[in-house]
Design a protein around this motif. Structure first.
Motif, PDB file in Angstrom:
ATOM      1  N   ASP A   1     -34.571 -24.799 -32.254  1.00 50.60           N
ATOM      2  CA  ASP A   1     -35.311 -25.026 -31.010  1.00 50.60           C
ATOM      3  C   ASP A   1     -34.392 -25.252 -29.822  1.00 50.60           C
ATOM      4  OD1 ASP A   1     -37.595 -24.737 -32.517  1.00 50.60           O
ATOM      5  OD2 ASP A   1     -38.206 -26.847 -32.370  1.00 50.60           O
ATOM      6  N   GLU A   2     -33.334 -26.023 -30.009  1.00 50.37           N
ATOM      7  CA  GLU A   2     -32.413 -26.279 -28.894  1.00 50.37           C
ATOM      8  C   GLU A   2     -31.669 -25.011 -28.505  1.00 50.37           C
ATOM      9  OE1 GLU A   2     -32.472 -28.843 -27.009  1.00 50.37           O
ATOM     10  OE2 GLU A   2     -33.726 -30.083 -28.290  1.00 50.37           O
ATOM     11  N   LEU A   3     -31.206 -24.249 -29.474  1.00 53.71           N
ATOM     12  CA  LEU A   3     -30.494 -23.005 -29.171  1.00 53.71           C
ATOM     13  C   LEU A   3     -31.430 -21.998 -28.521  1.00 53.71           C
ATOM     14  CD1 LEU A   3     -27.868 -21.460 -29.232  1.00 53.71           C
ATOM     15  CD2 LEU A   3     -28.373 -20.810 -31.602  1.00 53.71           C
ATOM     16  N   GLN A   4     -32.637 -21.909 -29.026  1.00 55.77           N
ATOM     17  CA  GLN A   4     -33.608 -20.974 -28.450  1.00 55.77           C
ATOM     18  C   GLN A   4     -33.936 -21.331 -27.000  1.00 55.77           C
ATOM     19  OE1 GLN A   4     -36.955 -20.395 -31.018  1.00 55.77           O
ATOM     20  NE2 GLN A   4     -37.928 -18.909 -29.670  1.00 55.77           N
ATOM     21  N   ALA A   5     -34.068 -22.598 -26.696  1.00 57.13           N
ATOM     22  CA  ALA A   5     -34.355 -23.024 -25.317  1.00 57.13           C
ATOM     23  C   ALA A   5     -33.211 -22.651 -24.378  1.00 57.13           C
ATOM     24  CB  ALA A   5     -34.615 -24.529 -25.275  1.00 57.13           C
ATOM     25  N   ILE A   6     -31.992 -22.800 -24.842  1.00 53.05           N
ATOM     26  CA  ILE A   6     -30.837 -22.473 -23.998  1.00 53.05           C
ATOM     27  C   ILE A   6     -30.759 -20.973 -23.745  1.00 53.05           C
ATOM     28  CG2 ILE A   6     -28.308 -22.479 -23.894  1.00 53.05           C
ATOM     29  CD1 ILE A   6     -28.527 -25.118 -25.640  1.00 53.05           C
ATOM     30  N   ILE A   7     -30.910 -20.171 -24.795  1.00 52.45           N
ATOM     31  CA  ILE A   7     -30.785 -18.729 -24.574  1.00 52.45           C
ATOM     32  C   ILE A   7     -31.985 -18.155 -23.823  1.00 52.45           C
ATOM     33  CG2 ILE A   7     -29.181 -18.425 -26.484  1.00 52.45           C
ATOM     34  CD1 ILE A   7     -31.387 -17.103 -28.060  1.00 52.45           C
ATOM     35  N   ALA A   8     -33.128 -18.832 -23.876  1.00 54.67           N
ATOM     36  CA  ALA A   8     -34.287 -18.381 -23.086  1.00 54.67           C
ATOM     37  C   ALA A   8     -33.976 -18.407 -21.591  1.00 54.67           C
ATOM     38  CB  ALA A   8     -35.509 -19.235 -23.398  1.00 54.67           C
TER      39      ALA A   8
END
Length: 168
Positions: A61-68
């Motif tokens: 979730d944290e990685l996905q939020a950053i790359i979004a």
């Protein structure tokens, strides 16, 4: 016998589409182009009280939020010695020698790196991920490797080994 543990995360949703250009060999500047960048993460460390190296859901979730934040954007470096980037409320202007690009401000991500290479994007993502995990209350791992693939098999990897000072 000693054991070491690591987890690896690579998911379909850990992808972003973005444009960039890089400079190399002093004064060569690529043409503006884009990639469907893929991102992976590998985390190493001891097992916690749940027998996890890290909670997969928190990591994802944290990685996905950053790359979004990078998805469908123009990636521009703010630390480049010869690319000038000037942002106003409405637009961003980038200059390199006699070349000039103007983009809508909302379409740009200004990255605190010297060049938008896959290697430096991986380093940027790794630093952001460590900070996000710490904010979330997740123990900082002993080792974090972020991979960025810009062209189906052309991976750049950045490995961070946080110091003990960064974990507290």
């Amino acid at each position: 016998m000693t054991a070491s543990y690591r987890v690896f995360l690579e998911k379909e949703q850990l992808v972003f589409s973005a444009a960039h250009f890089i400079t190399f060999n002093g004064n060569i500047c690529e043409r503006l182009h884009g990639h469907n960048w893929r991102v992976s993460a590998e985390v190493s460390g001891p097992l916690d009280e749940n027998s996890y190296v890290i909670d997969f859901i928190a990591l994802r979730d944290e990685l996905q939020a950053i790359i979004a934040e990078l998805d469908h954007r123009m990636l521009l470096p703010t630390g480049h010695p010869t690319i000038e980037v000037h942002a106003s409320e409405r637009e961003v202007e980038a200059r390199f020698e006699d070349r000039r690009w103007v983009f809508p401000r909302e379409d740009c991500i200004l990255l605190p790196i010297i060049n938008t290479t896959a290697e430096l994007i991986a380093h940027y993502l790794a630093g952001r991920l460590l900070a996000a995990l710490k904010t979330r209350g997740v123990d900082v791992p002993e080792r974090l490797v972020i991979g960025v693939d810009e062209n189906f098999g052309q991976w750049a990897l950045c490995e961070l080994t946080p110091s003990r000072a960064e974990t507290t």
